[in-house]
Design a protein around this motif. Structure first.
Motif, PDB file in Angstrom:
ATOM      1  N   GLY A 278       0.838  -1.079  -0.111  1.00  0.00           N
ATOM      2  CA  GLY A 278      -0.101   0.156  -0.086  1.00  0.00           C
ATOM      3  C   GLY A 278       0.755   1.703   0.023  1.00  0.00           C
ATOM      4  O   GLY A 278       0.539   2.295  -0.578  1.00  0.00           O
ATOM      5  N   TRP A 279       2.589   0.961   1.179  1.00  0.00           N
ATOM      6  CA  TRP A 279       2.970   2.396   0.823  1.00  0.00           C
ATOM      7  C   TRP A 279       3.272   2.580  -1.052  1.00  0.00           C
ATOM      8  O   TRP A 279       3.674   3.736  -0.808  1.00  0.00           O
ATOM      9  N   TYR A 280       3.646   1.666  -1.228  1.00  0.00           N
ATOM     10  CA  TYR A 280       4.509   1.676  -2.312  1.00  0.00           C
ATOM     11  C   TYR A 280       3.791   2.455  -3.856  1.00  0.00           C
ATOM     12  O   TYR A 280       3.700   3.035  -4.597  1.00  0.00           O
ATOM     13  N   ALA A 281       2.304   1.714  -3.162  1.00  0.00           N
ATOM     14  CA  ALA A 281       1.088   2.300  -4.146  1.00  0.00           C
ATOM     15  C   ALA A 281       1.013   3.434  -4.468  1.00  0.00           C
ATOM     16  O   ALA A 281       0.621   4.101  -5.009  1.00  0.00           O
TER      17      ALA A 281
ATOM     18  N   ALA B 163       9.317  -7.545  -3.510  1.00  0.00           N
ATOM     19  CA  ALA B 163       7.905  -7.943  -3.846  1.00  0.00           C
ATOM     20  C   ALA B 163       7.230  -7.192  -3.151  1.00  0.00           C
ATOM     21  O   ALA B 163       5.531  -7.267  -3.910  1.00  0.00           O
ATOM     22  N   ALA B 164       7.106  -6.298  -2.101  1.00  0.00           N
ATOM     23  CA  ALA B 164       6.375  -5.735  -2.245  1.00  0.00           C
ATOM     24  C   ALA B 164       5.398  -4.254  -2.992  1.00  0.00           C
ATOM     25  O   ALA B 164       4.710  -4.051  -3.256  1.00  0.00           O
ATOM     26  N   LEU B 165       6.844  -3.724  -3.857  1.00  0.00           N
ATOM     27  CA  LEU B 165       6.323  -3.102  -4.965  1.00  0.00           C
ATOM     28  C   LEU B 165       6.022  -3.989  -6.057  1.00  0.00           C
ATOM     29  O   LEU B 165       4.795  -2.668  -6.655  1.00  0.00           O
ATOM     30  N   ILE B 166       6.593  -4.849  -6.515  1.00  0.00           N
ATOM     31  CA  ILE B 166       6.181  -5.655  -7.326  1.00  0.00           C
ATOM     32  C   ILE B 166       4.022  -5.806  -7.351  1.00  0.00           C
ATOM     33  O   ILE B 166       3.274  -5.534  -7.891  1.00  0.00           O
ATOM     34  N   GLY B 167       3.756  -6.070  -5.879  1.00  0.00           N
ATOM     35  CA  GLY B 167       2.308  -5.580  -5.434  1.00  0.00           C
ATOM     36  C   GLY B 167       1.992  -4.395  -5.709  1.00  0.00           C
ATOM     37  O   GLY B 167       0.431  -4.560  -5.848  1.00  0.00           O
ATOM     38  N   ALA B 168       2.433  -3.443  -5.987  1.00  0.00           N
ATOM     39  CA  ALA B 168       1.516  -1.945  -6.534  1.00  0.00           C
ATOM     40  C   ALA B 168       1.282  -1.977  -8.266  1.00  0.00           C
ATOM     41  O   ALA B 168       1.195  -0.998  -8.904  1.00  0.00           O
ATOM     42  N   LEU B 169       2.127  -3.184  -9.093  1.00  0.00           N
ATOM     43  CA  LEU B 169       2.320  -2.591 -10.282  1.00  0.00           C
ATOM     44  C   LEU B 169       0.805  -3.428 -11.032  1.00  0.00           C
ATOM     45  O   LEU B 169       0.251  -5.110 -10.692  1.00  0.00           O
ATOM     46  N   ASP B 170       1.238  -3.557 -11.764  1.00  0.00           N
ATOM     47  CA  ASP B 170       0.036  -4.268 -13.203  1.00  0.00           C
ATOM     48  C   ASP B 170       0.687  -5.247 -13.555  1.00  0.00           C
ATOM     49  O   ASP B 170       0.033  -6.151 -13.664  1.00  0.00           O
ATOM     50  N   LEU B 171       1.718  -5.694 -13.778  1.00  0.00           N
ATOM     51  CA  LEU B 171       2.494  -6.054 -14.740  1.00  0.00           C
ATOM     52  C   LEU B 171       4.253  -5.710 -14.513  1.00  0.00           C
ATOM     53  O   LEU B 171       4.596  -4.917 -14.059  1.00  0.00           O
ATOM     54  N   VAL B 172       5.056  -7.460 -14.728  1.00  0.00           N
ATOM     55  CA  VAL B 172       6.350  -7.007 -14.901  1.00  0.00           C
ATOM     56  C   VAL B 172       6.422  -8.016 -16.011  1.00  0.00           C
ATOM     57  O   VAL B 172       6.539  -8.588 -16.401  1.00  0.00           O
ATOM     58  N   ILE B 173       7.483  -7.152 -16.480  1.00  0.00           N
ATOM     59  CA  ILE B 173       7.935  -7.444 -17.218  1.00  0.00           C
ATOM     60  C   ILE B 173       9.959  -7.622 -17.279  1.00  0.00           C
ATOM     61  O   ILE B 173      10.437  -6.614 -16.727  1.00  0.00           O
TER      62      ILE B 173
END
Length: 637
Positions: free
Chosen positions: A378-381, A474-484
């Motif tokens: 949530g913080w990263y979002a 992992a927390a940062l990825i949780g705030a994303l829609d997609l990873v490349i």
């Protein structure tokens, strides 16, 4: 692939031809001026060769120096002196002497061969290759040159040319150890599987075969998705002594054989599962842990996970049933002194042998097994939203990119592999026209984070200084829609989290990706974009661009943060909101039905709270409930 030792420089026959009558040594005619000094110098060369054969380097060197004093252009004396300097570790002097010999007799195959071996030992492989080519032009059946140059080409993944040289070596009567091993790897890479199988069988039939052959055979079988056979062979990987970059620490415990047998006292006993390879390998093999932990619980047994330090927080959060401790083979071995008695040990890479024998066994990949901290996500979002330009529309997609990893410096093969599977970050600017609808976010750590500046058109958001371990990423990825992500640890992290992940793959990728499939067996949300031409990424990035366009066509429009939310990004995590906290925890664990129930309770308690409406909208959109998501967004505004 292995790196077998090259054949050493060879002084035998160094003088052959160069003392022949004029005209029989190509361009070497200037060496044969008349005179007793030349004859005496040739005799001294013979003396040097005899001394060298007897192992008397001092006498051989003295004879060479005497020969050169009589005839400074005595090419054989220069060549042998260079060989002696190389034997003594005086590499630069050795090269200088052999270079002089080649300048005098540029078509002498043995001079070029020895120069190639010396350059190869110094890591100057491109120069070495040119001298192997020069040697083989003059003597096409020079066995050691065919062997060494073939191996150099094999390691550089020029498999067709390498196989040709090895077959010529074999046709000429060559039969060094590992011949069938090398040909098996080449044939497998060329898709000539029947020939590869025959070569592997011949090599493995030799009782003294190199353990690397069994390792390569395991990878060959696994890449063909022959899992039962492949993982059975894979269990022998530690016999290679670390040459395959796989290391096992012997804790002095019995080896676990895949069963918690209650009848034989399984209840109350403890299994140690320990890491052995890279960070990505440990995360991928951890996909088996939910099943292992369920079996342990059913048997009343306990599990201790010993993993690399950057994984400890992530694994502790993801597998709360287990005890997690840091473990780095050969550097900081897990300290088990403070734990209860441990009864067995098993390397984490052995778990698929027990749990992944068929393709159907991978069905559990549909369930995420790694968990990010929902509060940190949530913080990263909120940080991502805050970094958007004031007043600008919010991006429709937030996409994390990982363009390369740090090579394993202890192993030349893995350094080369890392370079081949990485993509220079500036190449991602082929996607620049997707900005600002797509916001690109770096997933690099501090070591390579600054490279984001090399793609200025993408305006990449950089959190690299905060990426201290994989729980943070992992927390940062949780705030994303997609990873490349290229084929590195971040792609395994995204896959384990259940985050959609697109992986650009090199032409000949690692075994775990199979040969032709376009989605991962290990992670249900991971999609592959394979190279059509080796070392070429342009068409891969073009296909990724097309896929982004398709995703944008169905992506919802994000609503920017309200001024109140930008002022207090932590509003959603207030301690007087237990329902929301529980909802976010379940959302982070990807338990969407349970999260929905707690979001409903949070909304019932605070129906007009923009912060609660925002988080509930995110859950709805994650679950694909667009109508609810839009309704909550509109109510929030």
């Amino acid at each position: 692939m292995d790196r077998a030792p090259a054949k050493r420089p060879d002084h035998r026959g160094a003088a052959v031809g160069c003392r022949a009558p004029p005209g029989q040594c190509g361009n070497a005619d200037p060496l044969f001026a008349a005179g007793s000094q030349v004859t005496a110098a040739a005799a001294l060369v013979d003396k040097a060769i005899a001394a060298l054969g007897a192992g008397d380097l001092d006498a051989a060197e003295a004879a060479c120096q005497q020969a050169l004093a009589l005839d400074a252009q005595q090419a054989d004396a220069l060549h042998i002196a260079g060989h002696i300097a190389g034997r003594r570790g005086q590499r630069e002097q050795a090269l200088a002497l052999v270079e002089q010999a080649i300048a005098l007799v540029p078509n002498h195959p043995q001079y070029h061969y020895n120069m190639a071996v010396s350059l190869g030992e110094m890591g100057r492989e491109n120069e070495a290759a040119l001298h192997y080519q020069a040697c083989l032009r003059q003597r096409p059946h020079h066995g050691d040159a065919l062997w060494n140059y073939g191996e150099m080409l094999r390691m550089a993944e020029h498999f067709e040319r390498a196989a040709e040289l090895f077959l010529r070596f074999e046709a000429g009567g060559g039969n060094y150890p590992a011949l069938h091993h090398r040909l098996a790897v080449c044939m497998g890479a060329l898709g000539r599987d029947a020939e590869a199988a025959a070569r592997f069988a011949r090599e493995l039939a030799n009782p003294g075969h190199d353990p690397l052959t069994r390792w390569e055979h395991a990878l060959h079988l696994l890449s063909r998705e022959r899992f039962a056979e492949g993982f059975a062979q894979y269990r022998h990987r530690f016999a290679c002594g670390g040459r395959n970059s796989v290391f096992c620490h012997d804790f002095g415990l019995p080896s676990w054989q895949g069963r918690f047998d209650v009848a034989s006292g399984g209840s109350g006993r403890t299994l140690l599962v320990h890491g052995e390879q890279g960070l990505g390998d440990e995360m991928m093999f951890a996909s088996v842990l939910p099943e292992l932990l369920a079996d342990a619980q059913a048997a009343g047994a306990r599990v201790v996970l010993a993993v690399k330090p950057p994984l400890v927080r992530l694994f502790a959060a993801s597998f709360p049933q287990a005890t997690v401790c840091p473990h780095k083979v050969g550097v900081a071995v897990a300290d088990l002194a403070g734990l209860r008695r441990i009864d067995w040990q098993v390397a984490i890479g052995d778990l698929p042998h027990f749990y992944r024998k068929t393709e159907a066994d991978f069905a559990s990949a549909a369930r995420p097994y790694l968990r990010a901290d929902p509060a940190r996500t949530g913080w990263y979002a909120r940080q991502l939203a805050l970094q958007e330009p004031p007043g600008a529309p919010a991006p429709r997609l937030r996409v994390g990119i990982m363009w390369g990893s740090n090579p394993a410096a202890h192993n030349a093969k893995f350094m080369r592999w890392t370079q081949q599977r990485s993509i220079p970050v500036h190449m991602f600017e082929r996607l620049v026209h997707r900005v600002p609808e797509v916001r690109f976010v770096s997933l690099q750590n501090h070591e390579r984070g600054a490279e984001a500046a090399l793609a200025p058109g993408l305006d990449i958001l950089d959190f690299s200084a905060l990426q201290t371990d994989f729980a943070e990423t992992a927390a940062l990825i949780g705030a994303l829609d997609l990873v490349i992500s290229v084929d590195t640890s971040v792609s395994h992290l995204a896959g384990g989290l259940g985050k959609p992940c697109w992986v650009p793959l090199m032409k000949r990728p690692d075994w775990r990706h199979g040969l032709v499939r376009d989605h991962s067996l290990w992670y249900s949300g991971t999609r592959y974009f394979r190279q059509s031409v080796q070392h070429q990424w342009d068409d891969v990035l073009d296909r990724i661009d097309t896929a982004l366009a398709e995703l944008l066509a169905v992506a919802p429009v994000r609503v920017p943060l309200l001024p109140a939310e930008t002022a207090d990004g932590s509003a959603a995590m207030r301690p007087d909101r237990p329902e929301l906290a529980q909802a976010l925890a379940l959302l982070g664990a990807r338990d969407l039905p349970a999260a929905r129930q707690w979001f409903d309770r949070a909304l019932a308690r605070e129906p007009d709270s923009p912060a609660v409406q925002w988080e509930a909208a995110m859950e709805a959109l994650t679950a694909g409930d667009w109508a609810r998501g839009w309704d909550l967004h509109e109510a929030r505004l």
